[in-house]
Design a protein around this motif. Structure first.
Motif, PDB file in Angstrom:
ATOM      1  N   SER A 110      -2.434  32.026  32.645  1.00  0.00           N
ATOM      2  CA  SER A 110      -2.951  31.715  33.969  1.00  0.00           C
ATOM      3  C   SER A 110      -3.958  32.772  34.421  1.00  0.00           C
ATOM      4  N   ALA A 115      -7.120  32.020  32.666  1.00  0.00           N
ATOM      5  CA  ALA A 115      -7.757  30.812  33.216  1.00  0.00           C
ATOM      6  C   ALA A 115      -8.419  31.097  34.563  1.00  0.00           C
ATOM      7  N   GLN A 116      -7.842  32.045  35.309  1.00  0.00           N
ATOM      8  CA  GLN A 116      -8.399  32.396  36.621  1.00  0.00           C
ATOM      9  C   GLN A 116      -9.440  33.509  36.528  1.00  0.00           C
ATOM     10  N   TYR A 154     -10.028  36.714  27.747  1.00  0.00           N
ATOM     11  CA  TYR A 154      -9.421  35.818  26.758  1.00  0.00           C
ATOM     12  C   TYR A 154      -9.185  36.559  25.453  1.00  0.00           C
ATOM     13  N   GLU A 183     -12.410  29.494  23.798  1.00  0.00           N
ATOM     14  CA  GLU A 183     -11.988  29.894  25.146  1.00  0.00           C
ATOM     15  C   GLU A 183     -12.077  28.752  26.155  1.00  0.00           C
ATOM     16  N   ASP A 184     -13.219  28.087  26.196  1.00  0.00           N
ATOM     17  CA  ASP A 184     -13.401  27.035  27.209  1.00  0.00           C
ATOM     18  C   ASP A 184     -12.434  25.875  27.000  1.00  0.00           C
ATOM     19  N   SER A 187      -9.585  26.013  25.468  1.00  0.00           N
ATOM     20  CA  SER A 187      -8.234  26.503  25.744  1.00  0.00           C
ATOM     21  C   SER A 187      -7.947  26.504  27.245  1.00  0.00           C
ATOM     22  N   LYS A 188      -8.947  26.992  28.002  1.00  0.00           N
ATOM     23  CA  LYS A 188      -8.759  27.037  29.460  1.00  0.00           C
ATOM     24  C   LYS A 188      -8.631  25.625  30.026  1.00  0.00           C
ATOM     25  N   ARG A 204      -5.460  24.088  32.057  1.00  0.00           N
ATOM     26  CA  ARG A 204      -5.503  23.472  33.403  1.00  0.00           C
ATOM     27  C   ARG A 204      -4.829  22.095  33.397  1.00  0.00           C
TER      28      ARG A 204
END
Lengths: 158, 158
Positions: free
Chosen positions: B56, B59-60, B65, B134-135, B137-138, B142
């Motif tokens: 989290s 992600a925030q 990452y 990364e993108d 995964s995020k 979400r």
């Protein structure tokens, strides 16, 4: 403002900005507090016990053997067992109520060996349980229980 | 003792012994108490949170990452997620402090669907995390967070 002072301010501001940028680029995730680690490991133990308890009742002859249930519970314990060690970071001998003895972190290599041995027995039990043989399952369970006890006797307060 | 009375006693004793033997042969494991179920599910949530929390933060944008760590945490959440439902037996709306709303057991089929959806998102996240993007995964994180929230909004007290 004198020139030398102005230069010092500019240099200082640049240094501060550079260090802020460096932090932003390599932001470490917040480390868990000792309290969080203690609660985490206690939770892992509780999930283990939820599955270990019914197997123990079978091993003690207090409940009859159900091959499917036993296999399920053994699998769960094997899954959970390797999660324990993460819950013992240095410094987590205190921070919340815990039965973990401070000796754990003085003899961390030995503690880790006992944990590894227990993980091995849990994994072996999960494999044996798949065969659905009551006697072999109970014997493998007792092996695991012994590995748990070896660590509790030495590193857990009563 | 009259013959008829003696016969009655013998028959009764035999019946009692037979029922004791039957119990010994098909002994049910002790059912968990509501309190045990509540503590169990809270422990599963805590182990999930131990892993969910650092993801989290990433992600925030509060932590950077780390593909390996993210993959590890996502795998752990996917492993734990299917363990939750066991912690909601009927009757466990009370017995210890719990935020679970009694509506869970009135709408159990829907509750179970929300749980299943969440388990699916957790599993999807674990798969995506292995790619180390990364993108993606995020984004998958979400999706999981949304599935958690869907159930919390409806079935968890504040």
């Amino acid at each position: 403002m004198k020139n030398s002072l102005r230069r010092l301010c500019v240099v200082t501001a640049a240094a501060v900005m550079a260090s802020v940028a460096a932090v932003a680029l390599s932001q470490e995730p917040p480390k868990p507090t000792p309290e969080q680690a203690i609660k985490y490991r206690q939770s892992v133990y509780k999930v283990i016990l939820w599955n270990f308890g019914p197997m123990s009742a079978v091993a003690q002859g207090k409940a009859s053997y159900d091959a499917k249930a036993f296999e399920h519970q053994a699998g769960r314990v094997a899954t959970m067992a390797p999660m324990l060690i993460e819950g013992y970071p240095h410094g987590s001998h205190t921070g919340a109520t815990t039965r973990a003895k401070p000796e754990i972190w003085q003899n961390y290599a030995e503690f880790k060996e006992l944990m590894t041995a227990m993980v091995g027995k849990a994994s072996a039990l999960a494999e044996v349980a798949k065969e659905g043989d009551e006697d072999k399952s109970k014997a493998a369970f007792r092996e695991l229980a012994g590995a748990c006890r070896a660590c509790h006797d030495k590193y857990r307060n009563d």
